[in-house]
Structures are given as C-alpha cells and as structure tokens.
Scaffold this active site. Sequence first.
Site, PDB file in Angstrom:
ATOM      1  N   HIS A   6      70.293  68.516  17.424  1.00  0.00           N
ATOM      2  CA  HIS A   6      69.328  68.298  16.348  1.00  0.00           C
ATOM      3  C   HIS A   6      69.129  69.533  15.481  1.00  0.00           C
ATOM      4  O   HIS A   6      68.810  69.425  14.305  1.00  0.00           O
ATOM      5  CB  HIS A   6      68.010  67.779  16.916  1.00  0.00           C
ATOM      6  CG  HIS A   6      68.094  66.331  17.268  1.00  0.00           C
ATOM      7  ND1 HIS A   6      68.173  65.884  18.554  1.00  0.00           N
ATOM      8  CD2 HIS A   6      68.182  65.237  16.480  1.00  0.00           C
ATOM      9  CE1 HIS A   6      68.300  64.578  18.544  1.00  0.00           C
ATOM     10  NE2 HIS A   6      68.302  64.155  17.311  1.00  0.00           N
ATOM     11  N   CYS A  50      74.976  56.215  10.472  1.00  0.00           N
ATOM     12  CA  CYS A  50      74.114  57.314  10.001  1.00  0.00           C
ATOM     13  C   CYS A  50      74.260  58.567  10.859  1.00  0.00           C
ATOM     14  O   CYS A  50      73.516  59.522  10.687  1.00  0.00           O
ATOM     15  CB  CYS A  50      72.658  56.879   9.920  1.00  0.00           C
ATOM     16  SG  CYS A  50      71.966  56.406  11.518  1.00  0.00           S
TER      17      CYS A  50
HETATM   18  C1  PEP Z   1      72.253  59.489  15.922  1.00  0.00           C
HETATM   19  O1  PEP Z   1      72.019  59.508  17.130  1.00  0.00           O
HETATM   20  O2  PEP Z   1      73.399  59.392  15.458  1.00  0.00           O
HETATM   21  C2  PEP Z   1      71.164  59.606  14.940  1.00  0.00           C
HETATM   22  C3  PEP Z   1      71.380  59.435  13.664  1.00  0.00           C
HETATM   23  O3  PEP Z   1      69.943  59.949  15.423  1.00  0.00           O
HETATM   24  P1  PEP Z   1      69.549  61.455  15.834  1.00  0.00           P
HETATM   25  O4  PEP Z   1      70.651  62.358  15.414  1.00  0.00           O
HETATM   26  O5  PEP Z   1      68.267  61.745  15.148  1.00  0.00           O
HETATM   27  O6  PEP Z   1      69.421  61.345  17.314  1.00  0.00           O
END
Ligand code: PEP
Length: 609
Positions: A194, A507
């Site tokens: 993250h 995404c």
């Molecule tokens: C993912 O897991 O690909 C996502 C978009 O969510 P995050 O990166 O916030 O876990």
Amino acid sequence: MVPQRIIKGTAVAPGLAIGPVHVVRAALNSVPTWTVAEDQLGRERMRLLEAIDQADEELRRRHRLVSQQSGDKEAEIFSFHRHMLADPGLRQRAEATIRDERINAEAAVEQLIMGLMAKVSGLEGDNVRSYASDFADPWRLVLDMLMSHEREGLVGTGEKVVLAAAELTPQVATFLERERIAGIITETGGRFSHGAVLARSFGIPCVVGLPNLLSRLEQGMRVSVDGDRGSVQLKPEAADVDQFLARVERRRAREKALAVHAGLPSVTTDGQAFGVLANIESMRDFDTFDVAHTDGVGLLRTEFLYMERNQFPSEEEQYRMYRRALEQLGGRWMTLRTLDIGNDKQLPYFKMPKESNPALGWRGLRISLQWPDLMRVQLRAAMRASTHGNLRLLLPMVTSLEEIREVHRVFDDVRRQLLEQGYEVKPDIPVGIMLEVPSSVLALESLIQEVDFVSVGTNDLVQYLLAADRDNPRVARLYDPLHPGVLAALEHVARVARAAGKPASVCGEMAGDYAIALMLLGMGYHSVSVAPNFLNEIRYAVRRTSCAEAQEIAKQARQQSRCEDVRKVLAGLRERLHERQLDSNLNTLQASGGSESDFGASSKNRENA
Ligand code: PEP
Ligand code: MG
C-alpha cells in the site's frame, strides 16, 4: 559518474527527483538512525540538549499536576525522573555516542535506553526491575520529544525532500504533504504494497530494495532518484545533476505532449471504447490530474480518508467529501469503495487485534459486516451525496454470496431510513464487487448475478493466487502479475462478465502498464482504473491500437506457459507502438527528443512489472 555512489533497486513509482534526504522512521514506534555529517555534529548535540530541556519541562508539569491532584508523595517519581535526566554521566554518554558514532540524537538516546534496560534485565526480582526501569523512562520522554519535533524541524526548511526509510509503508508515504515530497527511497517494500500504491497515486518517484541505504545516507545529503530505472545516486556531481535535469526536462515535455491528446475519447482505431479511470485516495488527488482525461474514478480507496484523521470521520464530513468528489467529476463515474481497513491499513484510533496472518484475517468487508454501524455511517453519507453525480459502490474482499446479500440488506435499510428522514437518494445506485479472493473468481457465475459490475483487485488477487505476500520483499520474485495462472483467472472473469452482460474492470496496479491495459482490453474488459499519472499514456496507447490487435496480444499472452514469455509478448507490443509513434503525426513527442520520447519511457522497468 562515481559508480559506488549509485545504488540499484526496484522502480516502484516512475519519475525523476532530486533533493536533500530526510530519513524517517519506517513504522510507528521505530527509531530512525542516520549518519550525521561532521559539520552537523554540533547541531545534533543541540537537538539532544533541547529535547532534554523539553522533557525536563514536561516532567516538571507532570509533577505539579500530580502533586495538586494526589499529593506530594505520589508526585515524587517525577522528581526522581528529573534527577535522572540531570545525571551528567548519562548526558555525556549520549553526547559521546553522537560524536563518536556520528549518528543522530534519536539513535544515540535509543542506545542509552537499551544500555540501561540491559542492566535492568540482569537484576533479580520484579520490584527491583520496575524500580530500575525508572532510570530509562525519562530518556524515553527525551526520545518522544526528538521524534515529535522531527516533522516540524523539516517543514521549516521549505525545500522538497527525498524521504528515506527502512521500509515503504503508508505512514512513510504520508509523512509529509505530497507537495513537500520530491521522492521516496527505502531499503525494503513490495512493489504492490500500500505504500507503493500511495507513492504511485501521488505521482512521487519511488525506488525500493536499496541495500544498506540508511547506513550510507546522511540527513540532508543530496540525492537523485530515478523512479523510471530504479536507482538512486548519492551526492551527484554537478555534471550528473545537469544530465539528470536534462532528463527531467525531456520527461516533462513528453508528459505535456501526452496531455495534449488525453482529452480525446479512449477508443481503439477500430472504434471500441475502453474506459480509463483513476484510482484515488483523497480529495487532494483531484489536484493531480485533469478529470477531462478520465472516464471517472474507478476506485476511491475511502480508508485513506479515515487513515488521515485522528478519529472516525462523521457522516456530515464524509457527505461533504463525497459530494465534492461527485461534483468535480461532472457526471463521470465515482466508484466509492467501502472502508477496506485491516492488514497494513490501520487506523490510528481503532485498535485491531494482533493477528498472525493479517492478510487472511479481519479486513475489508469482514470488518464492515461485523461492525455494520461503521458501514452505515459511510453508506448514509454516500447515498445522501448520490444525487450530485454518478455514484457506484464497490465492496472490498468479497468471498461469498451471503456477504453480498447481507450488504444488500444493509443498503436497503439505510436507503429506507434516509427516505423516511426526508433525504433524497438516487434510485438504482450500481453496486459492484472487488474480485480479490480466488474463490470469488471461481464462483463468479453465481456472484455476478447479484451485482451490477465487477472490478478485479489484482494487488490482492495475485498474492492469494500465488501465495506470495504483496508486502514481503523476500517473495517479491514469486509475486508476478503475469503468471499464466493469473492471466487464466483474469480471462475467466472477462468471459463470465461478458456472458452475464455486466461490465468488468481491473483496478489493481498492474493495469497501470499500458501494454497490460491493452492486453486486458483484448481479453474483453470494459475498463481499467489506474494511478492518475498513467492515465494519459494508456489513453494514448488505446487510441493507437485496434481491438483486433489487442485481442491477438491477449491470445498470445494466454498461450505462454512462463511469465518470461508473456513479458516477451508484451515487449513486442511496446516495440510496435514505439515504431508507430515515430511514423505518426505525434511530432510533439518526437520533438521532445532523447530516449524519454520513447513510447513508455519506463518500459524496461515495466517488463519487470
Ligand atoms: C487490489 O487489491 O488490487 C486493490 C485495488 O485494492 P488495494 O490495493 O487497496 O488492496
Ligand atoms: Mg485489495
């Protein structure tokens, strides 16, 4: 160039930056250590002495307070602490550590505390130990003083800084306001963590995996960060700086040229529309891109709105934020993901239980369903804002049909309540699910019947499919979004969604690579949602490719049985796009000159995506 001054790492967020380094603590409760330049040793000693004075003042205050409220006897401990702090032997020891080891005051005080505690641990009996630990306590206060002033001291300097830390965490990426951060460099950290997601989304050049970085840095040392190629140069010479700044200029020109075309519809040469949307984390992100260059927001990670505060945002606060976002998007989609905390996304004011395997633990929708009141506040705010634009709701970490049904019940209830209270709520707000858990991909035929759209969260899906932690640098090699198994899952999702007549998007971070975005288009996805700094490049790539070609790429990629061969297929596509650009009427890009005019300056690095 001085080769030993260049450290090679892994590129995490593209871009070039140059500036003075500021070492930050990598995680809450960890103490930063850095080397202090010879001529800064006096300043570091002054920092120590000032912190001791502040700690002494604080102890005096506590003494006064306790003696007024409970009596002199109870306040005695603070006199003892002040006495300890005044001990010339201990002060001299801390000063000598700064001078002899040339390290910062925080690290010197930490060493002192560890020394005092080591003595204590050898003593017999709980009482003796607890009495003896009082020797260390006032020095912990000194450490607190030093750490709490870390940010203030820095903000005063005015210049943009390169943040350096042991690990790339969300705390490091948000240590300062984005405008103050030139770049981020760390010793460890996954490309899909993250912290990395934030750096990319903020458009901050970032390099991780830099061995022994902190021991080679001095606070304030000038460094250049190459987020395209994944390297850092310490103390660049004047000639290196000139060369670097010339690259910065070329990069800027290329971005400007791409922006000229970014407002055009994202449609392939044979007329297939492909949505390119933005992933955002805060309202401030709207300042970093032009909404006219997107088809909307495909992922609003609302947890970061929560993480930036020191208490849960109220319904009213959230309503105002969501309304503003919807208004700014002027009719484009705003996909609001409900709170997705847990694992490395922690709220400072919400204590989570310690779990031995947090990625498989209490996170995302699991928390929302167990604490529905939390979700209700967010849903009320979102639904009230819904009349101001085109809102979609997206659920994180969905694993079962029961969860979807449970959420629908809460949605219906919140809507009914709002209507009864006289609020207006837009009818038929689309509800979608993130596909992040392998079982929900495999059970998609049934799940998709109960939702309006799906969005594949590959950051998590890849880690679960490959059993390789997205944050763990030791298994970073195994975490490969181009693994044939991942591509099979992605193709399966596109096929099931198409059969159900529902739009599917990706995404996760991998979609930010334009060649991968084109492959997803070829697989049958309707859109991708990416960090804002990749929007223009992907839109440009879509406009220069036919749907038939994208389908052929997807087919070839799927036929490969090794990640390396998938990468070759994508490299071939990049090569073709590059050649086409040179033939095209995009003379602005050519005219900007140099290697950065290549379509996708960071394509080499992206081959490692
Ligand atoms: C993912 O897991 O690909 C996502 C978009 O969510 P995050 O990166 O916030 O876990
Ligand atoms: Mg996720």
